[in-house]
Scaffold this motif. Sequence first.
Motif, PDB file in Angstrom:
ATOM      1  N   ARG A   1       0.869  -1.170   0.000  1.00  0.00           N
ATOM      2  CA  ARG A   1       0.000   0.000   0.000  1.00  0.00           C
ATOM      3  C   ARG A   1       0.902   1.215   0.000  1.00  0.00           C
ATOM      4  O   ARG A   1       1.874   1.248   0.749  1.00  0.00           O
ATOM      5  CB  ARG A   1      -0.846  -0.046   1.278  1.00  0.00           C
ATOM      6  CG  ARG A   1      -2.037   0.824   1.307  1.00  0.00           C
ATOM      7  CD  ARG A   1      -2.903   0.539   2.530  1.00  0.00           C
ATOM      8  NE  ARG A   1      -3.755  -0.624   2.344  1.00  0.00           N
ATOM      9  CZ  ARG A   1      -3.750  -1.719   3.102  1.00  0.00           C
ATOM     10  NH1 ARG A   1      -2.949  -1.800   4.135  1.00  0.00           N
ATOM     11  NH2 ARG A   1      -4.575  -2.715   2.859  1.00  0.00           N
TER      12      ARG A   1
ATOM     13  N   ASN B   1       2.198   4.771   1.057  1.00  0.00           N
ATOM     14  CA  ASN B   1       2.047   5.564   2.273  1.00  0.00           C
ATOM     15  C   ASN B   1       1.354   6.882   1.995  1.00  0.00           C
ATOM     16  O   ASN B   1       0.597   7.375   2.807  1.00  0.00           O
ATOM     17  CB  ASN B   1       3.413   5.793   2.925  1.00  0.00           C
ATOM     18  CG  ASN B   1       3.940   4.508   3.525  1.00  0.00           C
ATOM     19  OD1 ASN B   1       3.169   3.680   4.016  1.00  0.00           O
ATOM     20  ND2 ASN B   1       5.247   4.313   3.476  1.00  0.00           N
ATOM     21  N   GLN B   2       1.637   7.451   0.828  1.00  0.00           N
ATOM     22  CA  GLN B   2       0.962   8.699   0.445  1.00  0.00           C
ATOM     23  C   GLN B   2       0.277   8.473  -0.892  1.00  0.00           C
ATOM     24  O   GLN B   2       0.918   8.614  -1.927  1.00  0.00           O
ATOM     25  CB  GLN B   2       1.965   9.845   0.329  1.00  0.00           C
ATOM     26  CG  GLN B   2       2.534  10.268   1.664  1.00  0.00           C
ATOM     27  CD  GLN B   2       3.701  11.199   1.499  1.00  0.00           C
ATOM     28  OE1 GLN B   2       4.626  10.946   0.748  1.00  0.00           O
ATOM     29  NE2 GLN B   2       3.665  12.312   2.197  1.00  0.00           N
TER      30      GLN B   2
END
Length: 142
Positions: free
Chosen positions: A137, A139-140
């Motif tokens: 995934r 992070n940003q």
Amino acid sequence: MQQLFGLNKREVAEILRRKDINPTTQRIEIAYLLLQRPQHLSAEEILQKLNKEYEQVSQATIYNTLRLFVDKGVIRELVFSPDRIYYDSHIMPHHHFIDVETGKIYDIPLESLPMKDINISGIDAEVLEVSMMIKGRLNQPS
Ligand SMILES: [Zn+2]
């Protein structure tokens, strides 16, 4: 060795010829679309893009052409699962990162994951290539 992208149609035809593929108009259009940049497209996405810009290309033609391109090494096939198959225009060895939120696929350079001395115990074989699919995934989220 670097792979070149953004080729014109004459250069694309030359690549097909070098790979022993008869460069028909439709094959050139499909290869031209794929080889614009390093990208991962499904057959459906390729079909949609082609039919937006060019005359209608049948689904059978797309599938047959993609199969031929994979067999001849023009593109690579990425099989994440039986219903998630992508065609990768970047044929040099590399790894992939899949964002589980968006399904977007990122190329990861081979050297970012050092994997020397790989030992596959139980099988007497020489390792020719290793490519990893990493799920995660961002992070940003972009
Ligand atoms: Zn890739």
